[in-house]
Design an enzyme around this catalytic site. Structure first.
Site, PDB file in Angstrom:
ATOM      1  N   ASP A  39       1.989 -58.691 -10.307  1.00 25.56           N
ATOM      2  CA  ASP A  39       2.135 -57.402  -8.381  1.00 25.56           C
ATOM      3  C   ASP A  39       1.655 -56.879  -9.440  1.00 25.56           C
ATOM      4  O   ASP A  39       1.683 -55.897 -10.438  1.00 25.56           O
ATOM      5  CB  ASP A  39       3.645 -57.355  -8.767  1.00 25.56           C
ATOM      6  CG  ASP A  39       4.423 -56.472  -7.511  1.00 25.56           C
ATOM      7  OD1 ASP A  39       2.971 -56.137  -6.957  1.00 25.56           O
ATOM      8  OD2 ASP A  39       5.003 -55.796  -7.278  1.00 25.56           O
ATOM      9  N   ASP A  97       9.801 -62.546  -1.825  1.00 19.16           N
ATOM     10  CA  ASP A  97       8.417 -61.927  -2.206  1.00 19.16           C
ATOM     11  C   ASP A  97       8.621 -61.472  -3.045  1.00 19.16           C
ATOM     12  O   ASP A  97       9.744 -62.217  -4.115  1.00 19.16           O
ATOM     13  CB  ASP A  97       8.736 -60.463  -1.226  1.00 19.16           C
ATOM     14  CG  ASP A  97       7.435 -59.105  -1.218  1.00 19.16           C
ATOM     15  OD1 ASP A  97       6.877 -59.384  -2.633  1.00 19.16           O
ATOM     16  OD2 ASP A  97       7.841 -58.268  -1.455  1.00 19.16           O
ATOM     17  N   ASP A 113      -0.204 -56.608  -0.954  1.00 16.13           N
ATOM     18  CA  ASP A 113       0.131 -55.589  -0.239  1.00 16.13           C
ATOM     19  C   ASP A 113      -1.122 -54.879  -0.508  1.00 16.13           C
ATOM     20  O   ASP A 113      -1.982 -54.090  -1.048  1.00 16.13           O
ATOM     21  CB  ASP A 113       0.636 -54.263  -1.402  1.00 16.13           C
ATOM     22  CG  ASP A 113       2.537 -55.043  -1.578  1.00 16.13           C
ATOM     23  OD1 ASP A 113       2.814 -55.707  -0.774  1.00 16.13           O
ATOM     24  OD2 ASP A 113       2.729 -54.513  -3.006  1.00 16.13           O
TER      25      ASP A 113
END
Lengths: 525, 921
Positions: free
Chosen positions: B254, B519, B595
Site C-alpha cells: 500500500d 480494499d 489511490d
C-alpha cells in the site's frame, strides 16, 4: 442523430407490429397540435414528418415531440393523466422501463409488470401532507407575526434606551472629570510624602551597608594578616586558593601579586584595591579545612556550568523519582560555601521599606478614597458604553425586511449529536463541542445571509472557522425551514469541514402557504 | 462527523509513514533493491560461465509430455536440482526447477492456476548428448542445452526466447546456518553473507530463520524490442530499461500517494511478461508469490558461437557486418519458492491471450450493471446522503448503476456491521436503490478490529483463525480500526468461514443487491515493515509470509467471491472489486489502480497502467475517475469522465478530504459534458458486454493496445496514449488541459477510420492532426467493424435490458463489415447453465447485411429489436432497402446523407434474436 426526413423519400411505411396509440402521453393542452392529418410539425418547428411517425417508437423530431408516448426519444416528455390526482409530465425515457412512475401506471402500458393505480391514495396523502404543511405554516406565521410586532417594539425600545444611555453617558462622563480632578488633588501630597519616606530610608540603608562592609573588611584583614604585621603579604594571601581565578593551575605568586598590586598591602591599600576583588570568593581557612578532603580541593572550582548540570540532573531524578527533599539538601551542601558572603549582602538589600509614618498613612488613605470614587464612575462609563455598543450592534444586524429574525438576537441554540454538540450563536459564531472532552472547535463566524436572490433569508453562513488539518477553514451554512419553534434539527458535513445545518423557525414560515385555501388545492387535482 | 477520529488516523498514518503532508510518496519507506538482501546478491550475480549443467542421461519420461532431468551446480556438487519440462496444449511450455532433496520443502504456489495444465505429446529429436530438442503442440519447439544449462524456445521455427543465455540462473538452496551444530562447514563464508540470515529495514527486523532461498534467472527475448506486463507499476506500457534505475519490483504494498513513472511496487503483482514484434507475440510467466525484482534491458545479441549455428532461426537475419540482433534481456529475482516458468509461444496476440487465460483463467462475464457507471466517495455519510446523491442523478438525468459505501459506513471499521446512527435501515436503503435496477457496494477490508465485543473478531480469535507471528502468537498490527488482526485465508477452513460471513444471515443488513469491495488487502499494516506484514510471520502450513505474500489479497477476494456465490446458491453473478491481486485474481474480482491523484499526469498514466493489466489477464480494471487525492478542476474531471467511459471499470471515487464532486457540482455546462460522457458509456454497453463475453470465452481483454489488433504495424508497439476497445473503437484520451489538436497515427494498412463525432474518414498508416473541443474526446470506429449500441436513454443499464438496438456498420475499403452482439439477463448464471443467451454475428457483404446466430443453443427471451441501422462509408443513395426475416418481408425507410456518406435505415424492425437479411439495391 438529426435526420432531416422528407416524406417523399420513403416509398412504403414499414407496417410494424407495434400497436400504436397515437395520442398516448400527450397533455390535454397540447392535443390540438396532434390533430390527425397527413403530416406532423415537430413542436420546435424543426421538421415535418408523416403523421404515422407520431408515437411509432422511432425518434424523428429533434425535440422528441413525435414520441411523447414511447421511450424512443431521449428528450421526450410523457404525460400521465393520473385521474383522481394531478396530471404530471415525466421524461419519456421512464416509459416502459419496468418502473411504475405514473400513479395511474400508464407509463408501463407495454411492459409485463403490473402497476397498481395509486392515484387516489396519492391524492389523499398529498392532501393530508399539504394540509399539515398549511397548518404548520399557519401556526408558524402566527408566531412570526408576534416576532415581527415584538421586533417593532424592541426596535423603538432600543432606540429610546439608546437615547437614554447616550444622555446618561454625558452626565457620567462629566462626573468622571470631576472625580479625576479630586483624585489628582489627593495624589499630589501623597506622592510627596511617599518620596520623602523612601529617600530617608535609602540614606539609612547606605550607612548600614558601609558599616557592614567595614566590619567584614576588618575581619578579613585580621584573618589574612596571619603574622599580625598590619600587612597582608603574598604568602598570606596565597593560602587562599579559592581566590585563584583560573582554578586549574596553582595559585602562583604572580597571580597573587596581581590581586594585591604589590608584594604586601596595608589596611588602607587593602580597602582601596583588594577587598572588592576578593570579597565574593573569599572564605575563612577554618571553613575550608573543616570540609571533607576530597581532591577537588577548591570548591570554587565548581563552575556555574557544573552547577547547572548538577541542578539539571537533580531535577531529572526528582521528576522521575519522589525523593525531592534529599536532592534539595545535596544541592545546598554544594552551594552554601560560595554563597556565604553573597547571603550577607542579600540580607542588606532585602531590607523592606519600613512602615510609613502616620501622617503619610493618612494622606494615602485620602488618595485611595479619591481613586476608588474615580474608578467606580469610570466603571459606570464603560458599562454604559458597552450597553450602547450592544444596542448599536443589535440594530445593525440584518434581521430580515420586517425583523422576522429579530428573535435570534443574542440567542444560542444547541444541536445534540452522538459525538458533538453543535452550538450556534446567531449573528455571532458556531462551535462544535466534543462530548468526549477535548477543546471546542469554532466552525465559523457570522458572515451574512446567503440565500438565493429571491429568498435571501433562506440561508445564512458562518465562515473562517478553525482551519482543518491540511485543509480549508471550517464553515457552516444554515438553511431555515418553517417550524413552530426555533431549533436546529440536523447538522451534517457533506464535504470535510463544510458543515450544513437545517434550522426550524417560525420566522421562515410563509403566509402564502398558510393562507392557501382548500379550494385552490382542489383545483390542482 | 467522525472527522476527529479520521484526523487521528491520518496523523497516525503520517506518523507511521513519516510522510510530510504535501509531498508524494516517501520512497524511504520502501526498499530499494540494494536494501533487499537477496536482490542485492542476485543483481550482482553475473558469471562468465554458468556453473549449472543438465545431466541428459538422467532424462526420464514421467508421462507423455512430462520430462524430468537432474540439474546440478558444478561448483556445489552435492546439491542436486530437479528439472521438469511439461509440454502443454496451446503452444505452451512449463518448466519447473526445484531442489531435489531440500532440507526444507520449498513453497509451490497454489490458488493461482485455473486447473492442472493439459499436457500434449512431445516429439524429441537431436539427442546427441549435448542437447535435447522437443517439438510439441501446433508450432512450438524447445531446445535444452546441457552444458551449460540453457533453454531456447521457438515458435513457427523462429527463435524467440532463451533462458540462462546470460548465465544468471542462480538457485540458492536451503542450507543450515553456519556456526550451528548441524552445519556442514562447507563454504561457510559464502553462506554467511550480509543479509542472508537476518536483515533490518528501518526499525523492522526480519529474522530469516531459514536463511537464503532466492532464485534468479535471465530470460531473453530475441529479436524483440518491446516487452510489456509485470503489473502493477505506475509506469510506461512498453517497459523501460532498468539499467539506470531499480528493477521493477513485484511485492504487494500500500504505497501512500504513489508516484508515477517509476518501477516501485504497487498493490498487486502478476509475474507475467509479454514480448511483441511484427513476427510474433510471446510470453513468460513465472508462477511465484514471493517478493520479486525484474531487470529489463534493451541490448543486442551478438550472433556467434552457439547462436551462429541457429542463426537461421532468427526472424530477422543478422546483418553480415554486425552479426547482431536486438533483444530484450530480462533478469528475474524472487526471494523464495521454486522456478516454475510458463512459456507462451503465441504466435499471435490472440493466441497469447488465449494461452495465458487457459493457465490462469479468464475474467468471467460480469453482471451488466458492473460495467456501467459507479458512483463512489469516501464517504457517503448516511442514508440521507446516499438518497440525495441518487436524487441528484435523477434530477440531472444522468444514468447510474451502482453507489458505493466506504469504511465510514461501518460501526467503527468493524466490517459486516453498520453504523446504525447513520444507516439505521440498510435493507430499506438497498430496496430503494434497487428500484431502478441499481446496486450497493460496501467495503470489507481484511483487517479485523481487535475488540472482544465484535463477533467476527471474538469468533476468529476463539477459533485461532488469525495469522501468527514467528513465535506462534496472533499477529497484531494497526490499520483503520486501530489494533487489528488478519485472517489466515490460506487455511481452507478459514477461507470457508470467511466466505460465510457474507451470507445474508451473517451479514446483517445486507441484501441480494449488495456487492463487495475488498480494499487494503496487500495487506496494508500501518505499523508493519513497508506498511505490510513482516516476512517472518506464519501462515497456514507453516509457510512464511515471505513465501506467499503476493497471494494474500487474492485469497481474500476469492473467499469473498465464494461467499457471494453461495449467497445466491450459485444463481447470481458476484461482483467484487479488489485493490491487491495476483495472477488468477481476474477469475473472481475486478481491480482498480488504487489511490491515484487529481492531476493530469495521473489521467495520462491510467492508460498504460490499464493496458499493462489488460494484457496480463485483467480485462476488468479501471482508475478512479477524477483522481482519488485532492480536487480536480472541472476540465480535468470532464476529460477523465470522457476517457474512463472507454475503460473497462468506470467509477468515480474521491478521498474524504476532497470537496464534493458529484457530476452536477461544476456548473450546467460541465454537468452536460459529464452526462454526455456517461451516456456514451451506456450507448456502447451492448458492445462492451459482447466484448466481455468474448473475454470469458477467449481471454481477449476488451481494452487493448493497438498492436493487439495491428500486430504488424511497427509504429504502434510503444503506443500508450491511444488504445482500442475491441477491434472497433480507437480511443484518444485528452490528457492535457488546453488541447485544441492532437496528432493521431491511424494504425493498419488499407484501414479506414470514421471519426464518431463527425464521420470524417481517415486512412490507416497516416498521421493526422485532429481538432479537439470539450464536447468529446476523439473516438474512431474502424471500417469493417459493426458495433451494436443502445441510443435510448434510461436511468440504469438494467432498465435498458430489453431496449432496441442500433447497429453501426462501418464499411471497409471492400464495403464489408462484421460484428457481434451478445445478450442475456445481465445478472444470473442462466446464460451458462440454461443457455439463456443470444449471440449473433452480423456480416455486411455485397450490399447485404446478415444476422446469424453464433450459438444455436442460445435461447434468451427478449423483445429487443433492431430499431436503426447506420451504415458509415456507404457510397451512394440506394433505391430501396428490403428486409427479410423468415417468411416476412418489409421495406423500411432509409435516408442517405451524402456529405458524410451515412445511410440510415429507419425501423428495420426485426427481433434481435431472429435471423434476417437486409438487402440494399
Amino acid at each position: 442523430m438529426n435526420l432531416i426526413l422528407i416524406s417523399s423519400l420513403f416509398t412504403i411505411v414499414f407496417s410494424g407490429n407495434i400497436e400504436q396509440t397515437v395520442l398516448r402521453g400527450i397533455p390535454t393542452s397540447l392535443l390540438p397540435k396532434y390533430t390527425l392529418a397527413k403530416t406532423f410539425l415537430c413542436l420546435d418547428g424543426s421538421s415535418t414528418i408523416p403523421f404515422e411517425f407520431v408515437n411509432d417508437d422511432y425518434c424523428d423530431c429533434r425535440d422528441g415531440s413525435d414520441e411523447p408516448g414511447t421511450s424512443a426519444c431521449p428528450n421526450g416528455r410523457f404525460f400521465c393523466e393520473n385521474k383522481g390526482y394531478i396530471g404530471t409530465i415525466i421524461p419519456s425515457h421512464f416509459v416502459g422501463d419496468g418502473v411504475c412512475d405514473c400513479c395511474d401506471g400508464t407509463d408501463e402500458y407495454e411492459t409485463k409488470i403490473v402497476c397498481n393505480n395509486t392515484c387516489f391514495e396519492l391524492a389523499q396523502k398529498t392532501r393530508a401532507e399539504r394540509e399539515a404543511r398549511r397548518a404548520l405554516h399557519a401556526a408558524g406565521v402566527a408566531k412570526k407575526l408576534e416576532i415581527i410586532s415584538k421586533s417593532v417594539l424592541i426596535k423603538s425600545d432600543r432606540e429610546a434606551r439608546l437615547r437614554e444611555l447616550e444622555e446618561g453617558l454625558q452626565k457620567v462622563e462629566d462626573e468622571l472629570k470631576g472625580k479625576e480632578e479630586l483624585k489628582q488633588q489627593a495624589e499630589a501630597p501623597e506622592n510627596e510624602a511617599k518620596d520623602k519616606h523612601q529617600k530617608l530610608w535609602e540614606e539609612q540603608r547606605a550607612v548600614r551597608e558601609a558599616i557592614a562592609r567595614d566590619n567584614q573588611m576588618h575581619e578579613m584583614f585580621a584573618e589574612l594578616d596571619a603574622n599580625n604585621d598590619s600587612l597582608v603579604s603574598i604568602e598570606e594571601l596565597q593560602k587562599h586558593t579559592e581566590l585563584d581565578s583560573d582554578h586549574e593551575n596553582e595559585f602562583t605568586v604572580e597571580e597573587v601579586r596581581l590581586i594585591l598590586g604589590a608584594d604586601s598591602v596595608n589596611f588602607d591599600e587593602f580597602n582601596v584595591t583588594v577587598f572588592d576583588q576578593i570579597s565574593n570568593s573569599y572564605k575563612k581557612l577554618s571553613e575550608q579545612s573543616s570540609e571533607t578532603p576530597v581532591d577537588h580541593a577548591d570548591v570554587a572550582a565548581t563552575t556555574e556550568a557544573q552547577l547547572d548540570q548538577i541542578q539539571a540532573e537533580a531535577d531529572e531524578e526528582t521528576s522521575a523519582g519522589e525523593d525531592e527533599y534529599e536532592h534539595e539538601e545535596e544541592q545546598h551542601d554544594i552551594t552554601t560555601p560560595v554563597a556565604t558572603s553573597l547571603e550577607h549582602e542579600k540580607h542588606i538589600h532585602d531590607d523592606t521599606v519600613p512602615e510609613y509614618d502616620d501622617e503619610t498613612k493618612k494622606l494615602i488613605q485620602l488618595a485611595d478614597h479619591a481613586r476608588n470614587e474615580y474608578n467606580e464612575v469610570e466603571g459606570r462609563v464603560q458599562d454604559i458604553k458597552r450597553q450602547i455598543d450592544d444596542l448599536k450592534r443589535q440594530s445593525d444586524v440584518d434581521t430580515g425586511p420586517h425583523g422576522e429574525y429579530s428573535a435570534f438576537i443574542d440567542q444560542c441554540y444547541d444541536y445534540e449529536e452522538r459525538e458533538y454538540t453543535y452550538r450556534i450563536c446567531m449573528f455571532k459564531d458556531a462551535k462544535q463541542i466534543s462530548k468526549g472532552g477535548g477543546s471546542d472547535v469554532t466552525i465559523g463566524y457570522w458572515e451574512g445571509w446567503t440565500g438565493p436572490e429571491n429568498n435571501k433569508y433562506l440561508k445564512m453562513k458562518y465562515a473562517n472557522g478553525a482551519t482543518c488539518w491540511n485543509g480549508p477553514a471550517r464553515s457552516l451554512t444554515v438553511t431555515f425551514q418553517c417550524g413552530t419553534e426555533h431549533k436546529p434539527i440536523d447538522v451534517r458535513e457533506p464535504t470535510r469541514c463544510e458543515y450544513s445545518m437545517i434550522f426550524e423557525t417560525p420566522s421562515a414560515c410563509d403566509e402564502r402557504i398558510a393562507t392557501a385555501t382548500m379550494h385552490q388545492e382542489h383545483e390542482e387535482f | 462527523m467522525s472527522r476527529f477520529f479520521h484526523l487521528l488516523n491520518l496523523i497516525f498514518i503520517l506518523y507511521i509513514l513519516n510522510i510530510p503532508p504535501s509531498e508524494n510518496v516517501d520512497r524511504n519507506n520502501f526498499k530499494t533493491c540494494e536494501q533487499s538482501a537477496f536482490c542485492r546478491r542476485q543483481r550482482k550475480y553475473k558469471p562468465d560461465i554458468s556453473p549449472y549443467e543438465v545431466d541428459l542421461r538422467s532424462m526420464k519420461t514421467i508421462r507423455s509430455g512430462h520430462l524430468q532431468f537432474i540439474l546440478h551446480n558444478t561448483l556445489k556438487s552435492p546439491i542436486k536440482f530437479q528439472l521438469d519440462i511439461f509440454t502443454l496444449e496451446h503452444n505452451s511450455l512449463r518448466v519447473k526447477i526445484n531442489e531435489k532433496n531440500p532440507i526444507r520443502k520449498r513453497y509451490e504456489v497454489e490458488h493461482a492456476l485455473v486447473g492442472e495444465p493439459k499436457l500434449v505429446d512431445v516429439k524429441l529429436t537431436n539427442l546427441d548428448g549435448k542437447q535435447v530438442e522437443g517439438s510439441f503442440s501446433k508450432s512450438a519447439k524447445f531446445l535444452l542445452n546441457a552444458k551449460p544449462f540453457r533453454l531456447d524456445l521457438f515458435t513457427n521455427g523462429i527463435f524467440v526466447m532463451s533462458v540462462n543465455s546470460k548465465n544468471m540462473f542462480n538457485f540458492e538452496h536451503y542450507r543450515t546456518k553456519p556456526g550451528t551444530n548441524e552445519s556442514t562447514g562447507e563454504n561457510n563464508t559464502e553462506d554467511n553473507e550480509d543479509g542472508m540470515w537476518e536483515e533490518t529495514f528501518k526499525t523492522h527486523q526480519d529474522s530469516k530463520p531459514y536463511g537464503p532461498s532466492s532464485i534468479g534467472v535471465d530470460v531473453n527475448f530475441l529479436n524483440f524490442e518491446n516487452v510489456y506486463g509485470i503489473p502493477e507499476h505506475a509506469d510506461a506500457f512498453s517497459l523501460r530499461s532498468t539499467h539506470d534505475t531499480d528493477p521493477y519490483r513485484l511485492f504487494n504494498l500500500d504505497i501512500f500517494e504513489y508516484d508515477i513513472q517509476n518501477p516501485m511496487a504497487l498493490y498487486g503483482s502478476v509475474p507475467y511478461m509479454l514480448a511483441h514484434n511484427e513476427h510474433a507475440t510471446v510470453g513468460f510467466f513465472w508462477l511465484n508469490a514471493a517478493e520479486g525484482w525484474i531487470d529489463v534491458n534493451n541490448d543486442k545479441l551478438t550472433v556467434q558461437g552457439f547462436f551462429s549455428t541457429i542463426a537461421s532461426f532468427f526472424s530477422t537475419k543478422p546483418t553480415a557486418d554486425k552479426n547482431e540482433v536486438p533483444q530484450v534481456s530480462t533478469h528475474w529475482m524472487f526471494e523464495s519458492g521454486i522456478f516454475d516458468g510458463f512459456f507462451f509461444l503465441g504466435p499471435t496476440p490472440r493466441d497469447i491471450f488465449k494461452q495465458y487465460s487457459v493457465i490462469t483463467g479468464s475474467v468471467p462475464l460480469p453482471p451488466l450493471w458492473a460495467i456501467a457507471y459507479h458512483q463512489c466517495r469516501w464517504n457517503y455519510n448516511d442514508e440521507d446522503d446516499v438518497r440525495s446523491v441518487l436524487n441528484g442523478f435523477e434530477k440531472n438525468v444522468i444514468p447510474l448503476d451502482v453507489i458505493w459505501l466506504d469504511i465510514e459506513h461501518t460501526h467503527g471499521k468493524r466490517y459486516f456491521t453498520w453504523d446504525t446512527q447513520k444507516f439505521p435501515n440498510p435493507e430499506k436503503l438497498q430496496d430503494d436503490i434497487a428500484r431502478y435496477g441499481r446496486k450497493l457496494v460496501t467495503i470489507s477490508d481484511p483487517h479485523i478490529k481487535k475488540d472482544d465485543a465484535y463477533q467476527v473478531y471474538a469468533d476468529a480469535k476463539a477459533l485461532g483463525y488469525f495469522v501468527k507471528t514467528k513465535d506462534g502468537a496472533d499477529y497484531e498490527g494497526s490499520c483503520w480500526p486501530g489494533a487489528s488482526m488478519w485472517l489466515d485465508y490460506f487455511n481452507p477452513d478459514i477461507f470457508q468461514w470467511y466466505s460465510q460471513r457474507y451470507s445474508l444471515e451473517n451479514y446483517k443488513g445486507s441484501t441480494g443487491n449488495l456487492f463487495i469491495w475488498n480494499d487494503m488487502n496487500e495487506p496494508s499494516v500501518f505499523n508493519g515493515p513497508e506498511v505490510t506484514f513482516p516476512k517472518d510471520i506464519i501462515h497456514y502450513g507453516g509457510w512464511e509470509d515471505r513465501d506467499v505474500h503476493n497471494l494474500y489479497g487474492m485469497l481474500q477476494h476469492m473467499s469473498t467471491f465464494q461467499g457471494l456465490y453461495n449467497r445466491s446458491n450459485g444463481h447470481i453473478r458476484p461482483f467484487i472489486l479488489t485493490r491487491s491481486f495476483f495472477a488468477g485474481s481476474q477469475r473472481t474480482a475486478a481491480v482498480w489502480t488504487g489511490d491515484n491523484a487529481a492531476q493530469w499526469s495521473y489521467l495520462k498514466i491510467a492508460t498504460p497502467m490499464l493496458l499493462s493489466l489488460s494484457v496480463t489477464g485483467f480485462g476488468f480494471s479501471g482508475a478512479d475517475v477524477g483522481g482519488f487525492f485532492s480536487n480536480p478542476d472541472a476540465k480535468l474531471l470532464v476529460r477523465w469522465y470522457q476517457a474512463a467511459a472507454f475503460q473497462p471499470f468506470y467509477r468515480e471515487h474521491a478521498h474524504i478530504d476532497t470537496a464534493r464532486r458529484e457530476p452536477w457540482l461544476f456548473g450546467p455546462d460541465n454537468t452536460r459534458l459529464i452526462r454526455k460522457a456517461i451516456e456514451q458509456r451506456y450507448n456502447y454497453l451492448p458492445y462492451w458486454y459482447t466484448l466481455f463475453y468474448k473475454q470469458e470465452k477467449q481471454g481477449i481483454p476488451p481494452m487493448l493496445p493497438l498492436w493487439a489488433n495491428f500486430p504488424k504495424d511497427k509504429n504502434v508497439f510503444k503506443t500508450e496514449d491511444l488504445f482500442m476497445v475491441g477491434n472497433g473503437l480507437l480511443v484518444c484520451p485528452i490528457t492535457e488541459a488546453d488541447t485544441n489538436q492532437v496528432s493521431i497515427y491511424f494504425p493498419g494498412e488499407n484501414t479506414i477510420w470514421y471519426d464518431t463525432r463527425t464521420l470524417i474518414q481517415y486512412n490507416g498508416s497516416e498521421t493526422v492532426l485532429i481538432n479537439v473541443d470539450m464536447e468529446s474526446i476523439p473516438v474512431f470506429q474502424q471500417g469493417g467493424v459493426i458495433i451494436p449500441k443502445r441510443l435510448r436513454r434510461r436511468r440504469s443499464s438494467m432498465l435498458a435490458l430489453h431496449d432496441p438496438i442500433t447497429l453501426v456498420v462501418a464499411l471497409d475499403r471492400n464495403h464489408e463489415a462484421k460484428g457481434e452482439l451478445y445478450m442475456d439477463d445481465g445478472y444470473t448464471y442462466d446464460y451458462k447453465h440454461k443457455r439463456q443467451m443470444i449471440y449473433r454475428r452480423f456480416i455486411f457483404r455485397n450490399n447485404e447485411l446478415h444476422s446469424k446466430t453464433l450459438d444455436f443453443t442460445g435461447k434468451f427471451e427478449t423483445d429487443a429489436w433492431i430499431e436503426r441501422i447506420l451504415i458509415f462509408g456507404y457510397p451512394k443513395n440506394p433505391k430501396k432497402v428490403i428486409i427479410n426475416s423468415g417468411d416476412k418481408q418489409a421495406i423500411p425507410l432509409h435516408h442517405y446523407h451524402a456529405e458524410s456518406q451515412m445511410l440510415t435505415i429507419r425501423r428495420p424492425g426485426p427481433l434481435v434474436a431472429s435471423d434476417w437479411t437486409l438487402t440494399i439495391t
